[in-house]
Design an enzyme around this catalytic site. Structure first.
Site, mmCIF file in Angstrom:
data_model
loop_
_atom_site.group_PDB
_atom_site.id
_atom_site.type_symbol
_atom_site.label_atom_id
_atom_site.label_comp_id
_atom_site.label_asym_id
_atom_site.label_seq_id
_atom_site.Cartn_x
_atom_site.Cartn_y
_atom_site.Cartn_z
ATOM 1 N N LEU A 93 0.854 -1.193 0.000
ATOM 2 C CA LEU A 93 0.000 0.000 0.000
ATOM 3 C C LEU A 93 0.888 1.240 0.000
ATOM 4 O O LEU A 93 2.107 1.120 0.105
ATOM 5 C CB LEU A 93 -0.910 -0.046 1.235
ATOM 6 C CG LEU A 93 -1.843 -1.266 1.302
ATOM 7 C CD1 LEU A 93 -2.601 -1.294 2.607
ATOM 8 C CD2 LEU A 93 -2.800 -1.296 0.131
ATOM 9 N N PRO A 94 0.304 2.424 -0.150
ATOM 10 C CA PRO A 94 1.159 3.618 -0.256
ATOM 11 C C PRO A 94 2.080 3.820 0.952
ATOM 12 O O PRO A 94 3.281 4.045 0.785
ATOM 13 C CB PRO A 94 0.154 4.763 -0.402
ATOM 14 C CG PRO A 94 -1.048 4.117 -1.030
ATOM 15 C CD PRO A 94 -1.103 2.733 -0.458
ATOM 16 N N LYS A 116 15.290 1.415 2.095
ATOM 17 C CA LYS A 116 14.463 1.738 0.920
ATOM 18 C C LYS A 116 14.260 3.260 0.803
ATOM 19 O O LYS A 116 14.333 3.830 -0.284
ATOM 20 C CB LYS A 116 13.110 1.022 1.031
ATOM 21 C CG LYS A 116 12.090 1.406 -0.021
ATOM 22 C CD LYS A 116 12.488 0.985 -1.414
ATOM 23 C CE LYS A 116 11.543 1.587 -2.450
ATOM 24 N NZ LYS A 116 11.912 1.249 -3.813
ATOM 25 N N LYS A 149 6.912 11.003 -1.036
ATOM 26 C CA LYS A 149 6.686 10.400 0.290
ATOM 27 C C LYS A 149 7.946 9.691 0.780
ATOM 28 O O LYS A 149 8.339 9.794 1.940
ATOM 29 C CB LYS A 149 5.488 9.445 0.150
ATOM 30 C CG LYS A 149 5.214 8.463 1.242
ATOM 31 C CD LYS A 149 5.799 7.070 1.074
ATOM 32 C CE LYS A 149 5.467 6.296 -0.158
ATOM 33 N NZ LYS A 149 6.032 4.950 -0.203
HETATM 34 P P1 NDP Z 1 -0.305 2.567 -6.617
HETATM 35 O O1 NDP Z 1 -0.627 3.973 -6.362
HETATM 36 O O2 NDP Z 1 -0.226 2.085 -8.019
HETATM 37 O O3 NDP Z 1 -1.335 1.606 -5.843
HETATM 38 C C1 NDP Z 1 -1.647 1.835 -4.503
HETATM 39 C C2 NDP Z 1 -2.427 0.671 -3.957
HETATM 40 O O4 NDP Z 1 -2.808 0.983 -2.612
HETATM 41 C C3 NDP Z 1 -3.714 0.397 -4.715
HETATM 42 O O5 NDP Z 1 -4.017 -0.970 -4.620
HETATM 43 C C4 NDP Z 1 -4.716 1.242 -3.939
HETATM 44 O O6 NDP Z 1 -6.048 0.801 -4.068
HETATM 45 C C5 NDP Z 1 -4.232 0.963 -2.537
HETATM 46 N N1 NDP Z 1 -4.673 1.998 -1.587
HETATM 47 C C6 NDP Z 1 -4.421 3.321 -1.641
HETATM 48 N N2 NDP Z 1 -4.967 3.939 -0.574
HETATM 49 C C7 NDP Z 1 -5.602 2.987 0.150
HETATM 50 C C8 NDP Z 1 -6.355 2.991 1.338
HETATM 51 N N3 NDP Z 1 -6.570 4.131 2.034
HETATM 52 N N4 NDP Z 1 -6.855 1.829 1.801
HETATM 53 C C9 NDP Z 1 -6.637 0.685 1.125
HETATM 54 N N5 NDP Z 1 -5.942 0.596 -0.028
HETATM 55 C C10 NDP Z 1 -5.413 1.737 -0.498
HETATM 56 O O7 NDP Z 1 1.074 2.282 -5.839
HETATM 57 P P2 NDP Z 1 2.234 1.261 -6.191
HETATM 58 O O8 NDP Z 1 1.678 -0.096 -6.405
HETATM 59 O O9 NDP Z 1 3.096 1.859 -7.224
HETATM 60 O O10 NDP Z 1 3.060 1.319 -4.822
HETATM 61 C C11 NDP Z 1 2.685 0.592 -3.656
HETATM 62 C C12 NDP Z 1 3.877 0.666 -2.690
HETATM 63 O O11 NDP Z 1 5.037 0.122 -3.317
HETATM 64 C C13 NDP Z 1 4.231 2.121 -2.299
HETATM 65 O O12 NDP Z 1 4.677 2.159 -0.981
HETATM 66 C C14 NDP Z 1 5.361 2.461 -3.276
HETATM 67 O O13 NDP Z 1 6.184 3.489 -2.758
HETATM 68 C C15 NDP Z 1 6.057 1.106 -3.392
HETATM 69 N N6 NDP Z 1 6.848 0.878 -4.604
HETATM 70 C C16 NDP Z 1 6.351 1.130 -5.882
HETATM 71 C C17 NDP Z 1 7.146 0.887 -6.998
HETATM 72 C C18 NDP Z 1 6.664 1.130 -8.412
HETATM 73 O O14 NDP Z 1 7.487 1.024 -9.346
HETATM 74 N N7 NDP Z 1 5.381 1.423 -8.664
HETATM 75 C C19 NDP Z 1 8.527 0.399 -6.857
HETATM 76 C C20 NDP Z 1 8.905 0.075 -5.502
HETATM 77 C C21 NDP Z 1 8.108 0.350 -4.440
HETATM 78 P P3 NDP Z 1 -7.017 1.360 -5.247
HETATM 79 O O15 NDP Z 1 -6.791 0.457 -6.418
HETATM 80 O O16 NDP Z 1 -8.355 1.289 -4.657
HETATM 81 O O17 NDP Z 1 -6.580 2.783 -5.519
#
Ligand code: NDP
Length: 301
Positions: free
Chosen positions: A70-71, A176, A245
């Site tokens: 998650l974020p 990280k 963040k």
């Molecule tokens: P996204 O923004 O693509 O997805 C976020 C996810 O979190 C979605 O499934 C979203 O659900 C869910 N979410 C957001 N807010 C809430 C909430 N309040 N309650 C429940 N679920 C929630 O993010 P990423 O997949 O890119 O990133 C996820 C994590 O991984 C982060 O911490 C990021 O920093 C890390 N990361 C990302 C990388 C990348 O290349 N993308 C690389 C390495 C780390 P919904 O579908 O409903 O919006």
């Protein structure tokens, strides 16, 4: 003899990076998935063998291992409580692997709360981007006690290539955050330096090739700029808001260690400004396009 039945796992958070990670787990585990926007979970389950759960509680029922992506730690913490929350469904003895790029203090709070329910926790943020997640070659930075790390390792190997135990809970998240702060610095400094080279008429692609055999090279110049910036093809893979963040997490971590970080503070301020201007959905490399717009120089070649 029939093959042994797979263990049960749950994956919560099918975002840009969570989806390919969960798809790898589904090849090994009997997987349940939950996503805040259910439609995305259904789209996922249409192409990957996984059960879509209606709540975090339903997803984790009977699971031996739970993964979240998650974020921030705050969203993970919110999912723990309440009648539909994770703790209402997850049995004692389970393993909880948080792949969120979390803050170290948040990871420690989660670990303490889960320990009360006899659930082992590790912070396991990943690096390698969505391409690395699809290829199953992520680097995984783990903070956990040694016993929990030993249990986590084979699960993380479903999508990770280098799986490294950095120390106690929180240490994976700390590394990280520092990693991403350095990534952010490289993005912003690339944009400044190459805008200048382009304005001076230095051929940009050749300059990049030379740089990439010289001492100023980085993952940004080697891995990202050639395919995404020079071509002008900016795919959405990682939100700038999440990178901002991560820099904030790094700064509060460094502050807690008593380490002055004037350069990274400036990087954080510039990214916060870019986030405000570009919005929550912009890709992280849009920071380079912002610099292009401000200077009127396109870095292409
Ligand atoms: P996204 O923004 O693509 O997805 C976020 C996810 O979190 C979605 O499934 C979203 O659900 C869910 N979410 C957001 N807010 C809430 C909430 N309040 N309650 C429940 N679920 C929630 O993010 P990423 O997949 O890119 O990133 C996820 C994590 O991984 C982060 O911490 C990021 O920093 C890390 N990361 C990302 C990388 C990348 O290349 N993308 C690389 C390495 C780390 P919904 O579908 O409903 O919006």
């Amino acid at each position: 003899m029939p093959p042994p039945s797979p263990g049960r796992a749950a994956f919560l958070g099918l975002g840009a990076i969570g989806r390919p990670m969960a798809a790898h787990l589904a090849k090994v585990f009997d997987l349940a998935v939950w996503n805040r926007t259910r439609e995305r979970a259904e789209q996922f389950a249409a192409r990957v063998t996984a059960r879509v759960a209606g709540s975090p509680r339903e997803a984790v029922l009977g699971a031996e291992v739970v993964l979240t992506c998650l974020p921030t730690s705050a969203e993970v913490e919110t999912l723990l409580g309440g009648p539909d929350g994770i703790l209402a469904g997850l049995g004692s003895g389970a393993l909880f692997l948080d792949c969120t790029s979390a803050d170290p203090a948040g990871a420690q709070r989660l670990a303490a709360r889960l320990a009360e329910a006899d659930i082992a926790y590790a912070d396991c943020p990943v690096s390698g981007g969505t391409n690395g997640a699809e290829a199953g070659t992520l680097t995984v930075m783990v903070g956990a006690d040694p016993g929990t790390f030993a249990r986590a390792r084979p699960v993380l190997a479903c999508f990770g290539k280098r799986i490294e135990h950095l120390g106690a809970v929180g240490s994976g998240s700390a590394l990280k955050a520092v990693n991403n702060a350095l990534l952010a610095a490289n993005i912003l400094t690339f944009a400044e330096g190459f805008a200048g080279l382009a304005r001076a008429g230095v051929p940009v692609r050749r300059a990049l090739e030379v740089l990439n055999t010289s001492s100023g090279r980085s993952f940004v110049t080697e891995g990202l700029v050639p395919d995404r910036v020079l071509t002008g093809d900016y795919p959405n893979t990682f939100r700038l808001a999440l990178l901002e963040k991560d820099v904030r997490i790094a700064l509060s971590f460094l502050d807690a260690q008593g380490i002055p970080a004037p350069v990274l503070h400036r990087v954080g301020a510039l990214l916060a400004e870019a986030r405000k201007e570009l919005g929550e959905e912009a890709d992280y490399l849009e920071a380079i396009r912002l610099q292009e717009r401000r200077t009127g120089i396109e870095i292409r070649g």
